[in-house]
Scaffold this active site. Structure first.
Site, PDB file in Angstrom:
ATOM      1  N   GLU A   1     -53.628 -56.948  14.565  1.00  0.00           N
ATOM      2  CA  GLU A   1     -52.905 -57.464  15.460  1.00  0.00           C
ATOM      3  C   GLU A   1     -51.510 -56.765  16.216  1.00  0.00           C
ATOM      4  OE1 GLU A   1     -52.148 -61.598  14.970  1.00  0.00           O
ATOM      5  OE2 GLU A   1     -50.185 -61.367  15.521  1.00  0.00           O
TER       6      GLU A   1
ATOM      7  N   ARG B   1     -35.721 -48.395  49.651  1.00  0.00           N
ATOM      8  CA  ARG B   1     -35.294 -49.511  49.905  1.00  0.00           C
ATOM      9  C   ARG B   1     -33.919 -48.199  50.214  1.00  0.00           C
ATOM     10  NH1 ARG B   1     -32.456 -53.971  51.658  1.00  0.00           N
ATOM     11  NH2 ARG B   1     -30.804 -54.595  50.692  1.00  0.00           N
TER      12      ARG B   1
END
Ligand SMILES: Cc1cc2nc3c(=O)[nH]c(=O)nc-3n(C[C@H](O)[C@H](O)[C@H](O)COP(=O)(O)OP(=O)(O)OC[C@H]3O[C@@H](n4cnc5c(N)ncnc54)[C@H](O)[C@@H]3O)c2cc1C
Length: 381
Positions: free
Chosen positions: A244, A270
């Site tokens: 896991e 930007r």
């Protein structure tokens, strides 16, 4: 050392990204708001072969090794923006892993042929003993494992779990006098008397993967639902935690790459004070740090996955990968929001959702603190 994917893995990765981008991104913001699980996505992934990917072919799975599984999960995290859904997908792998571990364990101990249902879950009879009765287990009832980090999770299994799926995997200490050797893993089917699915839990992130409290109140579990054999729960649990912790944050790597690319684009476009904001070192440094975190996380996850693919232990490496990627991902989400200024804070830009989703990575599958305890434990500390 070879750091490249094989041709097959690279092609598979590309195909998973295409699939995820085209099939798994509808309506994420609304479902996040409404805490709705996309069951149609689940079915699409099953048809694609995601859930069964690491399951051995003899149980109907794809037979992929850990490295290939990680490759696919990372690709999903890159292509799909629904981290809550991916969290449940990754849990499906974990659950398969648990049951497959149980099968392997049983094979080593008792040569009984497996009967495997369509979800790949093993329910073969292992013992002819009468069964086990669970009371409502509180943390202190289930073994008292303060300071034994590998045990914190099975206490929790008793209290809550994701409710999707018909089988619950519970690790309980049926003989506390034996300490960790008293831990046994059980499969408990939904509908078993005494298995009570309680109230829905509302979460700050991963909101598309619903969770509920689960309690065991005088719950009788037949002995044939034992995973492995009685007393082998600790070994199965440790093995499946290794799996896991290696795999569960692979999708975060994909998310980190997606964020990084979005930030590079924004920093180029930007402009403030006559320059693209990326020209300011304060912004460029953040992007560089995001990239270093992504590559470092990859190295840790791939190393743990490679070890497991070689059939070697990776307990320490899996903990390091889980610890690092979970914390790195949160930091990269924060950086991404900062780079986008006020827009980064708006739901429309989707980074605040990534941040909410990422924070949970520091908690589930053993908290960051517990991962550090495990790693230090390798030095006898
Ligand atoms: C989204 C999500 C999904 C989850 N899914 C599952 C699941 O499927 N199955 C499951 O079993 N559980 C699941 N959990 C539960 C999760 O594993 C636990 O919340 C986690 O292990 C921490 O346990 P706890 O909440 O009892 O915190 P506690 O153990 O009470 O810890 C509180 C704090 O103390 C720290 N701490 C505790 N013990 C030590 C120690 N020995 N040394 C240093 N610090 C320590 C912890 O790190 C934490 O910061 C999930 C949790 C989340 C958020």
């Amino acid at each position: 050392m070879d750091f490249s994917w094989s041709e097959e893995q690279a092609a598979f990765r590309k195909e998973v990204i295409r699939f995820a981008k085209e099939e798994l991104n509808d309506d994420v913001a609304r479902r996040d708001r409404d805490e709705e699980f996309p069951f149609d996505f689940w079915k699409k992934c099953a048809a694609f072969g995601i859930q069964g990917l690491p399951v051995p072919p003899e149980y109907g799975g794809g037979g992929a090794d850990t490295l290939t599984t990680v490759c696919a999960l990372e690709a999903l995290g890159y292509g799909c923006k629904d981290n809550g859904f991916l969290f449940l997908l990754e849990r499906a792998h974990v659950d398969h892993g648990d049951s497959v571990d149980g099968v392997r364990h049983r094979r080593a101990e008792t040569p009984v042929p497996a009967e495997v249902d369509q979800r790949g879950m093993d329910r073969a009879a292992l013992h002819d003993r009468a069964g086990f009765r669970f009371g409502r287990l509180q943390p202190e009832d289930s073994g008292g494992t303060q300071g034994r980090p590998l045990c914190d999770q099975w206490q929790q299994d008793v209290h809550h779990h994701t409710i999707y799926g018909d089988l619950f995997i519970v690790f309980a200490n049926v003989d506390p006098s034996k300490g960790a050797n008293g831990v046994t893993g059980f499969l408990i089917e939904k509908g078993t008397p005494g298995l009570v699915v309680g109230q829905k839990l509302h979460k700050m992130g991963l909101r598309t993967s619903p969770m509920s409290e689960v309690a065991l109140v005088d719950c009788e579990v037949p002995a044939e639902n034992i995973l492995g054999k009685e007393g082998s729960g600790q070994a199965i649990f440790t093995h499946s935690m290794e799996w896991e912790r290696t795999c569960i944050l692979a999708s975060h790597l994909g998310m980190m790459q997606r964020l990084q690319e979005t930030c590079v684009k924004y920093a180029r476009e930007r402009r403030q004070f006559g320059e693209p904001i990326g020209k300011y070192s304060a912004i460029g440094n953040k992007i560089a740090d995001m990239e270093v975190r992504l590559e470092s996380g990859r190295l840790l996850v791939y190393k743990a996955a490679w070890l497991k693919s070689q059939g070697r232990h990776a307990l320490r490496e899996a903990s390091m990968a889980k610890l690092y990627v979970s914390e790195a991902c949160v930091q990269s989400c924060l950086d991404a929001i900062q780079i986008h200024g006020g827009y980064g804070y708006m739901t429309e830009y989707e980074m605040e959702r990534d941040l909410r989703d990422a924070i949970s990575g520091k908690l589930y599958s053993g908290t960051s603190e517990i991962q550090r305890v495990i790693i230090a434990g390798f030095h006898g500390l």
